[in-house]
Design an enzyme around this catalytic site. Structure first.
Site, PDB file in Angstrom:
ATOM      1  N   ARG A  56      -4.644  12.572 -19.646  1.00 55.80           N
ATOM      2  CA  ARG A  56      -5.727  12.685 -18.753  1.00 55.80           C
ATOM      3  C   ARG A  56      -5.400  12.516 -17.268  1.00 55.80           C
ATOM      4  O   ARG A  56      -6.009  13.325 -16.425  1.00 55.80           O
ATOM      5  CB  ARG A  56      -6.950  11.618 -19.161  1.00 55.80           C
ATOM      6  CG  ARG A  56      -7.244  11.743 -20.687  1.00 55.80           C
ATOM      7  CD  ARG A  56      -8.362  10.771 -20.565  1.00 55.80           C
ATOM      8  NE  ARG A  56      -9.131  11.041 -22.053  1.00 55.80           N
ATOM      9  CZ  ARG A  56     -10.064  10.260 -22.512  1.00 55.80           C
ATOM     10  NH1 ARG A  56     -10.650   9.424 -21.694  1.00 55.80           N
ATOM     11  NH2 ARG A  56     -10.648  10.458 -23.841  1.00 55.80           N
ATOM     12  N   ASP A 157     -24.349   6.723 -14.899  1.00 56.69           N
ATOM     13  CA  ASP A 157     -23.161   6.741 -15.525  1.00 56.69           C
ATOM     14  C   ASP A 157     -21.958   6.525 -14.593  1.00 56.69           C
ATOM     15  O   ASP A 157     -22.282   6.940 -13.262  1.00 56.69           O
ATOM     16  CB  ASP A 157     -22.828   7.915 -16.225  1.00 56.69           C
ATOM     17  CG  ASP A 157     -21.929   7.917 -17.576  1.00 56.69           C
ATOM     18  OD1 ASP A 157     -22.168   7.795 -18.542  1.00 56.69           O
ATOM     19  OD2 ASP A 157     -20.531   8.046 -17.103  1.00 56.69           O
TER      20      ASP A 157
END
Length: 289
Positions: A56, A157
């Site tokens: 990632r 979020d």
């Protein structure tokens, strides 16, 4: 957390593929990454997440023309207010979601709201790519009819990339097809031409939801409440028990006296906080005060 972006936990390389790596991730680097994401977002990364971390964050190193994680992390730490921290956090946030996921919660929400005469207010604390707050919005429209227009859903979020997708409200049709035909016709617009294969939530659904970036570790929270319900599903599993307890303590004053707190299927708050009591399957109410 920040979800349809399930990037998995195994990374892009399997066992015995270390030679394929072009970037250098040392044990010390991995330890620093675990410490930094915990400090920034409260996320606890287990030892077996190393391959996931490599896959990632590799894009961020290549973006900056770096070959060593040590140099990337040093750059981050020297610039505590740099925008790269946002990209770092986004990369390590797992987003796995679906419309009407954990479906038993939505009929409970509907029953809970049917007798409401005042405008309904709900906070979705892990909105991800929008499927959950839009499912809440659809439930409100089905339950309240015209009165749903007065409702508000705050969807937050930490992952800003996920929130951007959520605001767009556009999803692959194969994802939407999992819903029943009546909901698809009522709540989605089918894409045509260059948008073939896509579906967008209708404006009356999107109008009920306000998306805001939020780190649950931040203080203070911009949400004032009181809320009829708080959805905090499948995010607490990424925090340690101390962080979970702090967040639950802050949820309590934001709920109406009869408000509901919805948890994820693998989360149990009963042994973490005395502020809430279990009402049903992963659904909590405020404990008697």
């Amino acid at each position: 957390m920040s979800d349809q972006r399930d990037r998995g936990d195994t990374g892009l390389w399997g066992a015995g593929s270390q030679l394929e790596r072009d970037l250098i991730l040392t044990d010390a680097d991995f330890t620093r990454i675990r410490e930094l994401i915990y400090q920034r977002a409260g996320i606890v990364l287990a030892e077996h997440k190393r391959e996931m971390v490599y896959s990632r964050l590799a894009k961020r190193l290549r973006h900056h023309g770096l070959t060593r994680f040590t140099d990337y992390l040093t750059r981050l730490e020297r610039q505590p207010d740099a925008r790269e921290w946002e990209a770092f956090t986004n990369a390590l946030t797992t987003n796995l979601t679906a419309f009407f996921r954990e479906a038993h919660h939505f009929p409970l929400l509907s029953v809970h709201l049917q007798a409401r005469t005042e405008p309904v207010s709900i906070w979705c604390a892990a909105a991800s790519t929008g499927e959950e707050p839009y499912s809440i919005a659809m439930t409100l429209l089905e339950t309240l009819g015209a009165r749903a227009a007065q409702a508000r859903i705050i969807a937050s979020d930490i992952d800003t990339e996920a929130l951007a997708k959520a605001r767009a409200g556009i999803y692959p049709q194969e994802q939407v097809r999992k819903l029943d035909e009546a909901r698809i016709k009522r709540f989605f617009q089918k894409g045509t031409g260059s948008h073939a294969g896509l579906a967008r939530v209708r404006p009356e659904v999107a109008a009920l939801v306000e998306f805001v970036p939020l780190n649950l570790l931040a203080s203070p929270w911009p949400m004032k409440g009181p809320f009829d319900a708080i959805f905090c599903r499948n995010i607490m599993i990424y925090f340690d028990k101390e962080t979970q307890a702090k967040i639950l303590k802050r949820f309590a004053p934001l709920l109406k006296p009869d408000g509901l707190l919805f948890a994820g299927h693998s989360e149990n708050f009963s042994y973490i906080s005395d502020a809430f009591k279990l009402r049903g399957q992963t659904v909590y109410t405020l404990a008697q005060r």
